[in-house]
Design a protein around this motif. Structure first.
Motif, PDB file in Angstrom:
ATOM      1  N   SER A 139      -3.093  -1.238   0.660  1.00 30.60           N
ATOM      2  CA  SER A 139      -1.749  -0.904   1.140  1.00 30.60           C
ATOM      3  C   SER A 139      -1.223   0.314   0.399  1.00 30.60           C
ATOM      4  N   SER A 140      -0.589   1.197   1.146  1.00 25.36           N
ATOM      5  CA  SER A 140       0.014   2.374   0.515  1.00 25.36           C
ATOM      6  C   SER A 140       1.471   2.149   0.159  1.00 25.36           C
ATOM      7  N   ASP A 141       2.092   1.115   0.775  1.00 25.68           N
ATOM      8  CA  ASP A 141       3.530   0.931   0.578  1.00 25.68           C
ATOM      9  C   ASP A 141       3.938  -0.440   0.040  1.00 25.68           C
ATOM     10  N   GLY A 142       3.000  -1.357  -0.127  1.00 26.82           N
ATOM     11  CA  GLY A 142       3.319  -2.676  -0.653  1.00 26.82           C
ATOM     12  C   GLY A 142       3.916  -3.627   0.363  1.00 26.82           C
ATOM     13  N   LYS A 143       4.061  -3.202   1.611  1.00 24.88           N
ATOM     14  CA  LYS A 143       4.616  -4.052   2.662  1.00 24.88           C
ATOM     15  C   LYS A 143       3.599  -4.363   3.753  1.00 24.88           C
ATOM     16  N   PHE A 144       2.788  -3.360   4.094  1.00 22.80           N
ATOM     17  CA  PHE A 144       1.829  -3.487   5.185  1.00 22.80           C
ATOM     18  C   PHE A 144       0.394  -3.346   4.685  1.00 22.80           C
ATOM     19  N   VAL A 145      -0.510  -4.046   5.342  1.00 24.11           N
ATOM     20  CA  VAL A 145      -1.947  -3.799   5.167  1.00 24.11           C
ATOM     21  C   VAL A 145      -2.193  -2.578   6.052  1.00 24.11           C
ATOM     22  N   ASN A 146      -2.217  -1.405   5.450  1.00 21.96           N
ATOM     23  CA  ASN A 146      -2.233  -0.189   6.259  1.00 21.96           C
ATOM     24  C   ASN A 146      -3.246   0.855   5.813  1.00 21.96           C
ATOM     25  N   GLN A 147      -4.230   0.444   5.038  1.00 24.14           N
ATOM     26  CA  GLN A 147      -5.220   1.398   4.560  1.00 24.14           C
ATOM     27  C   GLN A 147      -6.630   0.991   4.987  1.00 24.14           C
ATOM     28  N   HIS A 148      -7.385   1.975   5.408  1.00 22.73           N
ATOM     29  CA  HIS A 148      -8.811   1.820   5.687  1.00 22.73           C
ATOM     30  C   HIS A 148      -9.506   1.620   4.342  1.00 22.73           C
ATOM     31  N   PHE A 149     -10.475   0.723   4.271  1.00 26.72           N
ATOM     32  CA  PHE A 149     -11.147   0.437   3.002  1.00 26.72           C
ATOM     33  C   PHE A 149     -11.622   1.717   2.315  1.00 26.72           C
ATOM     34  N   GLY A 150     -12.303   2.563   3.048  1.00 32.99           N
ATOM     35  CA  GLY A 150     -12.891   3.764   2.457  1.00 32.99           C
ATOM     36  C   GLY A 150     -11.907   4.861   2.123  1.00 32.99           C
ATOM     37  N   LYS A 151     -10.689   4.771   2.630  1.00 33.33           N
ATOM     38  CA  LYS A 151      -9.672   5.785   2.355  1.00 33.33           C
ATOM     39  C   LYS A 151      -8.597   5.300   1.393  1.00 33.33           C
ATOM     40  N   ALA A 152      -8.657   4.045   1.017  1.00 33.02           N
ATOM     41  CA  ALA A 152      -7.641   3.469   0.132  1.00 33.02           C
ATOM     42  C   ALA A 152      -7.704   4.095  -1.258  1.00 33.02           C
ATOM     43  N   THR A 153      -6.532   4.336  -1.818  1.00 31.76           N
ATOM     44  CA  THR A 153      -6.442   4.850  -3.185  1.00 31.76           C
ATOM     45  C   THR A 153      -5.990   3.765  -4.152  1.00 31.76           C
ATOM     46  N   LYS A 154      -5.562   2.625  -3.578  1.00 34.55           N
ATOM     47  CA  LYS A 154      -5.163   1.498  -4.426  1.00 34.55           C
ATOM     48  C   LYS A 154      -5.256   0.202  -3.637  1.00 34.55           C
ATOM     49  N   PHE A 155      -5.423  -0.872  -4.381  1.00 31.99           N
ATOM     50  CA  PHE A 155      -5.435  -2.217  -3.829  1.00 31.99           C
ATOM     51  C   PHE A 155      -4.434  -3.052  -4.611  1.00 31.99           C
ATOM     52  N   LEU A 156      -3.633  -3.803  -3.886  1.00 28.66           N
ATOM     53  CA  LEU A 156      -2.703  -4.734  -4.505  1.00 28.66           C
ATOM     54  C   LEU A 156      -3.423  -6.069  -4.636  1.00 28.66           C
ATOM     55  N   ILE A 157      -3.341  -6.672  -5.794  1.00 28.80           N
ATOM     56  CA  ILE A 157      -4.055  -7.924  -6.061  1.00 28.80           C
ATOM     57  C   ILE A 157      -3.045  -9.070  -6.076  1.00 28.80           C
ATOM     58  N   PHE A 158      -3.371 -10.120  -5.305  1.00 26.27           N
ATOM     59  CA  PHE A 158      -2.539 -11.316  -5.218  1.00 26.27           C
ATOM     60  C   PHE A 158      -3.392 -12.547  -5.497  1.00 26.27           C
ATOM     61  N   ASP A 159      -2.780 -13.577  -6.045  1.00 29.04           N
ATOM     62  CA  ASP A 159      -3.401 -14.896  -6.183  1.00 29.04           C
ATOM     63  C   ASP A 159      -2.647 -15.857  -5.284  1.00 29.04           C
ATOM     64  N   ILE A 160      -3.390 -16.599  -4.464  1.00 28.28           N
ATOM     65  CA  ILE A 160      -2.795 -17.626  -3.611  1.00 28.28           C
ATOM     66  C   ILE A 160      -3.140 -18.974  -4.219  1.00 28.28           C
ATOM     67  N   GLU A 161      -2.109 -19.767  -4.484  1.00 28.11           N
ATOM     68  CA  GLU A 161      -2.284 -21.093  -5.075  1.00 28.11           C
ATOM     69  C   GLU A 161      -2.453 -22.142  -3.982  1.00 28.11           C
ATOM     70  N   ALA A 162      -2.945 -23.307  -4.354  1.00 31.42           N
ATOM     71  CA  ALA A 162      -3.188 -24.397  -3.408  1.00 31.42           C
ATOM     72  C   ALA A 162      -1.911 -24.841  -2.696  1.00 31.42           C
ATOM     73  N   GLU A 163      -0.771 -24.691  -3.333  1.00 33.58           N
ATOM     74  CA  GLU A 163       0.490 -25.101  -2.727  1.00 33.58           C
ATOM     75  C   GLU A 163       0.952 -24.129  -1.649  1.00 33.58           C
ATOM     76  N   GLY A 164       0.214 -23.044  -1.443  1.00 32.68           N
ATOM     77  CA  GLY A 164       0.580 -22.070  -0.424  1.00 32.68           C
ATOM     78  C   GLY A 164       1.415 -20.916  -0.943  1.00 32.68           C
ATOM     79  N   LYS A 165       1.775 -20.960  -2.217  1.00 29.60           N
ATOM     80  CA  LYS A 165       2.549 -19.833  -2.759  1.00 29.60           C
ATOM     81  C   LYS A 165       1.578 -18.764  -3.247  1.00 29.60           C
ATOM     82  N   PHE A 166       2.070 -17.538  -3.267  1.00 23.51           N
ATOM     83  CA  PHE A 166       1.221 -16.459  -3.761  1.00 23.51           C
ATOM     84  C   PHE A 166       1.991 -15.603  -4.751  1.00 23.51           C
ATOM     85  N   ASP A 167       1.245 -15.045  -5.679  1.00 30.89           N
ATOM     86  CA  ASP A 167       1.825 -14.236  -6.743  1.00 30.89           C
ATOM     87  C   ASP A 167       1.151 -12.877  -6.785  1.00 30.89           C
TER      88      ASP A 167
END
Length: 114
Positions: free
Chosen positions: A9-37
């Motif tokens: 993602s380039s803006d932190g809101k949308f999945v909007n980058q092609h894998f090969g053109k991405a300059t950054k990746f946002l990392i999230f953890d999804i917990e069993a309760e369905g929440k994500f951080d």
């Protein structure tokens, strides 16, 4: 156990980058309760040189950068890069939309990813 997801993602809101053109990746953890951080931002150099051609070293570096993730969310990914992600035991998913919606969908189907 959390499911780690890398999002191109380039803006932190949308999945909007092609894998090969991405300059950054946002990392999230999804917990069993369905929440994500949000965990962190990981910067990378684009590996896509031109249509369906990659800089092999950059592609290797990007896959290595994300190797603790189980899922890689992108707007697009070519067949070569997709295979590299799969070979690294990650699941590439094309989901051009809101990050929150994508993470919610994954959290509702967590058992399929763990």
């Amino acid at each position: 156990m959390a499911l780690r997801v890398a999002v191109a993602s380039s803006d932190g809101k949308f999945v909007n980058q092609h894998f090969g053109k991405a300059t950054k990746f946002l990392i999230f953890d999804i917990e069993a309760e369905g929440k994500f951080d949000f965990v962190e931002v990981r910067e990378t150099s684009p590996s896509c040189v031109s249509y369906q051609q990659h800089d092999e070293e950059e592609l290797f570096d990007t896959v290595e950068l994300l190797n603790d993730s189980k899922v890689v969310l992108v707007s697009q990914i070519g067949p070569g890069a997709s295979q590299r992600v799969i070979d690294a035991h990650m699941i590439p998913i094309m989901y051009p939309g809101f990050i929150q919606e994508a993470l919610n969908e994954i959290s509702q189907n967590l058992d399929k990813f763990l």
